[in-house]
Design a protein around this motif. Structure first.
Motif, PDB file in Angstrom:
ATOM      1  N   HIS A 415       0.971  -1.096   0.795  1.00  0.00           N
ATOM      2  CA  HIS A 415       0.140   0.048  -0.309  1.00  0.00           C
ATOM      3  C   HIS A 415       0.492   1.271   0.251  1.00  0.00           C
ATOM      4  N   ALA A 416       0.844   1.881  -1.192  1.00  0.00           N
ATOM      5  CA  ALA A 416       2.242   2.760  -1.284  1.00  0.00           C
ATOM      6  C   ALA A 416       1.251   4.415  -0.766  1.00  0.00           C
ATOM      7  N   ASN A 417       0.210   4.388  -0.701  1.00  0.00           N
ATOM      8  CA  ASN A 417      -0.584   6.014  -0.211  1.00  0.00           C
ATOM      9  C   ASN A 417       0.722   6.828  -0.668  1.00  0.00           C
ATOM     10  N   TYR A 418       0.809   6.960  -2.227  1.00  0.00           N
ATOM     11  CA  TYR A 418       1.164   8.440  -2.725  1.00  0.00           C
ATOM     12  C   TYR A 418       0.568   9.266  -3.394  1.00  0.00           C
ATOM     13  N   LEU A 419       1.085  10.495  -3.114  1.00  0.00           N
ATOM     14  CA  LEU A 419       0.661  11.949  -2.750  1.00  0.00           C
ATOM     15  C   LEU A 419      -0.819  12.176  -1.752  1.00  0.00           C
ATOM     16  N   ASP A 420      -0.968  11.045  -0.341  1.00  0.00           N
ATOM     17  CA  ASP A 420      -1.929  11.565  -0.027  1.00  0.00           C
ATOM     18  C   ASP A 420      -1.602  12.788   1.282  1.00  0.00           C
ATOM     19  N   ALA A 421      -0.074  13.117   1.394  1.00  0.00           N
ATOM     20  CA  ALA A 421      -0.117  14.320   2.195  1.00  0.00           C
ATOM     21  C   ALA A 421      -0.433  16.029   0.866  1.00  0.00           C
ATOM     22  N   GLU A 422      -0.658  16.637   2.006  1.00  0.00           N
ATOM     23  CA  GLU A 422      -0.485  18.308   0.879  1.00  0.00           C
ATOM     24  C   GLU A 422       0.815  18.699   0.116  1.00  0.00           C
ATOM     25  N   LEU A 423       1.500  17.908   1.122  1.00  0.00           N
ATOM     26  CA  LEU A 423       3.008  18.929   1.243  1.00  0.00           C
ATOM     27  C   LEU A 423       2.843  18.091  -0.712  1.00  0.00           C
ATOM     28  N   ASP A 424       3.128  16.626   0.045  1.00  0.00           N
ATOM     29  CA  ASP A 424       3.957  16.049  -1.607  1.00  0.00           C
ATOM     30  C   ASP A 424       2.516  16.302  -3.109  1.00  0.00           C
ATOM     31  N   ARG A 425       1.598  17.152  -2.307  1.00  0.00           N
ATOM     32  CA  ARG A 425       1.236  17.666  -3.538  1.00  0.00           C
ATOM     33  C   ARG A 425       1.463  18.932  -4.371  1.00  0.00           C
ATOM     34  N   GLN A 426       1.546  19.318  -3.011  1.00  0.00           N
ATOM     35  CA  GLN A 426       1.777  20.783  -3.640  1.00  0.00           C
ATOM     36  C   GLN A 426       3.395  20.870  -4.421  1.00  0.00           C
ATOM     37  N   ILE A 427       4.513  19.957  -4.223  1.00  0.00           N
ATOM     38  CA  ILE A 427       5.502  19.714  -4.214  1.00  0.00           C
ATOM     39  C   ILE A 427       5.792  19.344  -6.043  1.00  0.00           C
ATOM     40  N   ALA A 428       4.569  18.503  -6.217  1.00  0.00           N
ATOM     41  CA  ALA A 428       4.320  17.786  -7.316  1.00  0.00           C
ATOM     42  C   ALA A 428       3.596  18.368  -8.192  1.00  0.00           C
ATOM     43  N   ILE A 429       3.229  19.843  -8.181  1.00  0.00           N
ATOM     44  CA  ILE A 429       2.741  20.567  -8.968  1.00  0.00           C
ATOM     45  C   ILE A 429       4.248  21.804  -8.861  1.00  0.00           C
ATOM     46  N   GLY A 430       4.728  22.302  -7.820  1.00  0.00           N
ATOM     47  CA  GLY A 430       6.166  22.777  -7.885  1.00  0.00           C
ATOM     48  C   GLY A 430       6.600  22.507  -9.041  1.00  0.00           C
ATOM     49  N   GLY A 431       7.325  20.531  -9.164  1.00  0.00           N
ATOM     50  CA  GLY A 431       8.316  19.945  -9.889  1.00  0.00           C
ATOM     51  C   GLY A 431       8.515  20.350 -11.543  1.00  0.00           C
ATOM     52  N   ILE A 432       6.510  19.505 -11.136  1.00  0.00           N
ATOM     53  CA  ILE A 432       6.468  20.229 -12.732  1.00  0.00           C
ATOM     54  C   ILE A 432       7.005  21.597 -13.445  1.00  0.00           C
ATOM     55  N   ARG A 433       6.103  21.930 -13.063  1.00  0.00           N
ATOM     56  CA  ARG A 433       6.454  23.399 -12.886  1.00  0.00           C
ATOM     57  C   ARG A 433       7.070  24.312 -13.398  1.00  0.00           C
ATOM     58  N   LEU A 434       8.260  23.604 -12.544  1.00  0.00           N
ATOM     59  CA  LEU A 434      10.120  23.907 -12.676  1.00  0.00           C
ATOM     60  C   LEU A 434      10.323  23.384 -14.340  1.00  0.00           C
ATOM     61  N   ALA A 435       9.809  21.892 -13.890  1.00  0.00           N
ATOM     62  CA  ALA A 435      11.054  21.223 -15.636  1.00  0.00           C
ATOM     63  C   ALA A 435       9.753  22.585 -16.727  1.00  0.00           C
ATOM     64  N   ARG A 436       9.312  21.899 -16.830  1.00  0.00           N
ATOM     65  CA  ARG A 436       8.691  23.053 -17.876  1.00  0.00           C
ATOM     66  C   ARG A 436       9.266  24.290 -18.000  1.00  0.00           C
ATOM     67  N   ARG A 437       9.809  25.534 -17.095  1.00  0.00           N
ATOM     68  CA  ARG A 437       9.770  27.182 -17.563  1.00  0.00           C
ATOM     69  C   ARG A 437      11.261  26.365 -17.686  1.00  0.00           C
ATOM     70  N   ILE A 438      12.301  25.264 -17.146  1.00  0.00           N
ATOM     71  CA  ILE A 438      13.227  24.974 -17.582  1.00  0.00           C
ATOM     72  C   ILE A 438      13.739  24.350 -19.638  1.00  0.00           C
ATOM     73  N   ALA A 439      12.229  23.535 -19.586  1.00  0.00           N
ATOM     74  CA  ALA A 439      12.275  23.883 -21.123  1.00  0.00           C
ATOM     75  C   ALA A 439      11.896  24.587 -21.580  1.00  0.00           C
ATOM     76  N   ARG A 440      11.874  25.771 -21.345  1.00  0.00           N
ATOM     77  CA  ARG A 440      10.956  26.879 -22.025  1.00  0.00           C
ATOM     78  C   ARG A 440      12.244  28.317 -22.010  1.00  0.00           C
ATOM     79  N   THR A 441      13.269  27.998 -21.517  1.00  0.00           N
ATOM     80  CA  THR A 441      14.630  28.604 -21.048  1.00  0.00           C
ATOM     81  C   THR A 441      14.876  28.185 -22.057  1.00  0.00           C
ATOM     82  N   GLY A 442      15.889  29.696 -22.253  1.00  0.00           N
ATOM     83  CA  GLY A 442      17.674  29.080 -23.111  1.00  0.00           C
ATOM     84  C   GLY A 442      18.007  28.127 -24.473  1.00  0.00           C
ATOM     85  N   PRO A 443      18.931  26.916 -24.045  1.00  0.00           N
ATOM     86  CA  PRO A 443      19.494  26.228 -24.904  1.00  0.00           C
ATOM     87  C   PRO A 443      18.664  25.481 -24.678  1.00  0.00           C
TER      88      PRO A 443
END
Length: 539
Positions: A415-443
């Motif tokens: 029973h992995a119970n992923y994303l059960d905690a609110e902090l985990d959900r917020q960091i998941a969103i923040g991590g994906i948004r950081l990846a997108r910022r990198i992909a849309r930047t510079g080289p």
């Protein structure tokens, strides 16, 4: 070293159950000076498959039931009811024989935090010598952080790739500094990973620790032997029962048994042996030896969220694997120079960064692969593609390992119970948004045709979180299911010396003893735990 399939009722000083990263380490170290007769018992076969030793070969071993337990979680309500595939090594070397080869120790703060559970012996200053002892670093080694003569070869990726260079350049433009050694003074930053490889070959725990032990007559290795129970005389571990080739066998231990079966199978075996939550054991008809609620509890894992991009130049590993010419090229490159995609596995670029506003140290890790597929280890896409995988480093969500039944051959319930905690959900969103910022930047932005997954239309917090629930998967780092703690800690399974609480002659050495998950990949920390326990026993 004797490799024997059928050792029955033999007497050993120590029996080590599980030949993974920790088990190989413990067995090799305990047998090193000849004082003790040691048995290492592994459920899987010898590590003879060529795909094990070729770094890119884990695309094959990921699905090979001969050397992989091929586990699945129970349907996870936080992940849209999906069952998530958990590959785990079932072979000499364990997960170190089938993993992604990333050489990461975690952050110094992780181990300083462990000292709250296990005392100062587990702080960073005191575990660092065991990391150095295990390592043979092929780069320009800083002796404060790296070893040069250990069993595990760790090599920086030397041949640069235009996609990884572009990723690094774009991260730099966002203020993330370069870091050429994630295991050095600081983990934060972006750069190329170091890998557990030597001359283009995998440096698993079996290769590093067991191969040099071949001349030792006091080390016996038994493969294809499923341990079914630890036997006790009162509260002292006396030996093990196991099955091989359809026959029931046993071994006896004069000094004790060391469980190194991993964060899934160690608690499973503990419960089969009568140590665990009493009501749960009784429900499955197992006699309770000790009521220990922490066995199988506190499960932690890193959830990876994989963003896939189309590349506008044919420079990806997809392009090479999707053409006969490309396959011949990378094959010759490996054969002649021990370099190229076959020599470095899938993930080459790494990043450790902070996405939460109040974070004082990195809370996300990126694995950047020069290929793309529907899942880790899957068939590559027919287009030029690459992947940015994001994972939260210290998830607060936790799950359990539980018995499905009393039959040792039936896999446990995860029973992995992923994303059960609110902090985990917020960091998941923040991590994906950081990846997108990198992909849309510079080289890197100059190489991207479009975001294939999750796709530009998925932009709201709710949409990103739904993508995470529908597509998130393990990054193969389960821990903490038999965690350490002090004697007054009711949920602790092992003491700071890794002895099972209330028992003599029974230790655990694997990722299950981690009180909290480390900030990164778990192979090197598992080896460190093996080094630390064996050193403690020998001294």
């Amino acid at each position: 070293m004797r490799e024997e399939p059928n050792v029955n009722e033999a007497q050993f000083d120590y029996i080590v159950v599980g030949a993974g990263s920790s088990g190989c380490t413990v067995a090799a170290r305990l047998s090193e000076d000849g004082r003790f007769r040691v048995a290492l018992v592994e459920a899987g076969p010898k590590d003879t498959s060529p795909w094990i030793h070729l770094p890119l070969g884990y695309g094959k071993t990921m699905w090979d039931e001969r050397i992989n337990w091929k586990l699945y979680t129970e349907p996870d309500p936080n992940m849209n009811g999906r069952r998530i595939y958990w590959p785990r090594g079932k072979v000499l070397g364990g997960c170190s024989a089938i993993n992604g080869l990333i050489a990461i120790r975690g952050q110094a703060e992780d181990y300083d935090d462990w000292a709250r559970y296990g005392g100062d012996q587990w702080n960073y200053r005191n575990v660092l010598p065991h990391f150095r002892k295990s390592e043979s670093f092929a780069g320009a080694a800083n002796p404060e952080f790296h070893g040069k003569h250990g069993p595990i070869c760790v090599a920086p990726i030397r041949h640069r790739h235009p996609l990884i260079d572009a990723f690094i350049g774009s991260a730099n433009q966002l203020g993330i500094p370069c870091n050429d050694d994630f295991n050095g003074p600081s983990q934060e930053g972006v750069g190329y990973y170091s890998l557990t490889t030597r001359n283009g070959m995998r440096s698993s725990a079996a290769v590093g620790y067991l191969r040099p032990a071949k001349r030792r007559s006091n080390l016996t290795i038994v493969t294809e032997a499923l341990v079914t129970k630890v036997r006790f005389e009162g509260r002292r571990a006396q030996g093990i029962d196991y099955t091989t080739n359809g026959r029931k066998m046993s071994m006896n231990a004069r000094r004790g048994v060391i469980l190194s079966a991993g964060a899934v199978h160690t608690p499973h075996l503990m419960m089969l042996s009568g140590i665990g939550p009493a009501a749960h054991l009784k429900a499955h008809g197992i006699d309770v030896v000790a009521d220990m609620p922490g066995v199988g509890a506190n499960l932690r894992d890193h959830l990876q969220l994989r963003l896939i991009y189309r590349c506008n130049r044919p420079i990806t590993t997809n392009d090479e694997l999707n053409s006969l010419t490309g396959k011949v090229k990378i094959g010759l490159q490996w054969l002649l120079t021990r370099t190229g995609p076959l020599a470095v596995g899938i993930n080459q670029g790494g990043l450790f960064a902070r996405v939460m506003p109040d974070a004082t140290r990195p809370d996300v890790q990126f694995h950047v692969a020069t290929l793309s597929a529907d899942m880790a280890g899957g068939k590559v896409h027919p287009f030029s593609g690459f992947t940015m995988s994001v994972c939260q480093l210290r998830p607060e969500s936790h799950g359990t390992i539980r018995l499905a039944c009393a039959d040792p051959t039936t896999p446990p319930l995860i029973h992995a119970n992923y994303l059960d905690a609110e902090l985990d959900r917020q960091i998941a969103i923040g991590g994906i948004r950081l990846a997108r910022r990198i992909a849309r930047t510079g080289p890197l932005s100059q190489l991207v045709t479009r975001e294939e997954l999750p796709g530009e239309s998925v932009d709201s917090k709710e949409g990103i979180l739904d993508f995470a629930r529908q597509n998130g998967a393990t990054i193969f780092h389960p821990t903490s299911t038999c965690r350490m703690g002090q004697d007054d800690d009711a949920d602790a399974v092992v003491r700071p010396d890794l002895k099972v609480r209330g028992f003599d002659g029974l230790w655990i050495a694997d990722c299950s003893v981690m009180p909290t998950i480390v900030s990164g990949n778990t192979n090197l920390p598992a080896i460190m735990i093996g080094e630390k326990l064996s050193s403690s026993i020998l001294n």
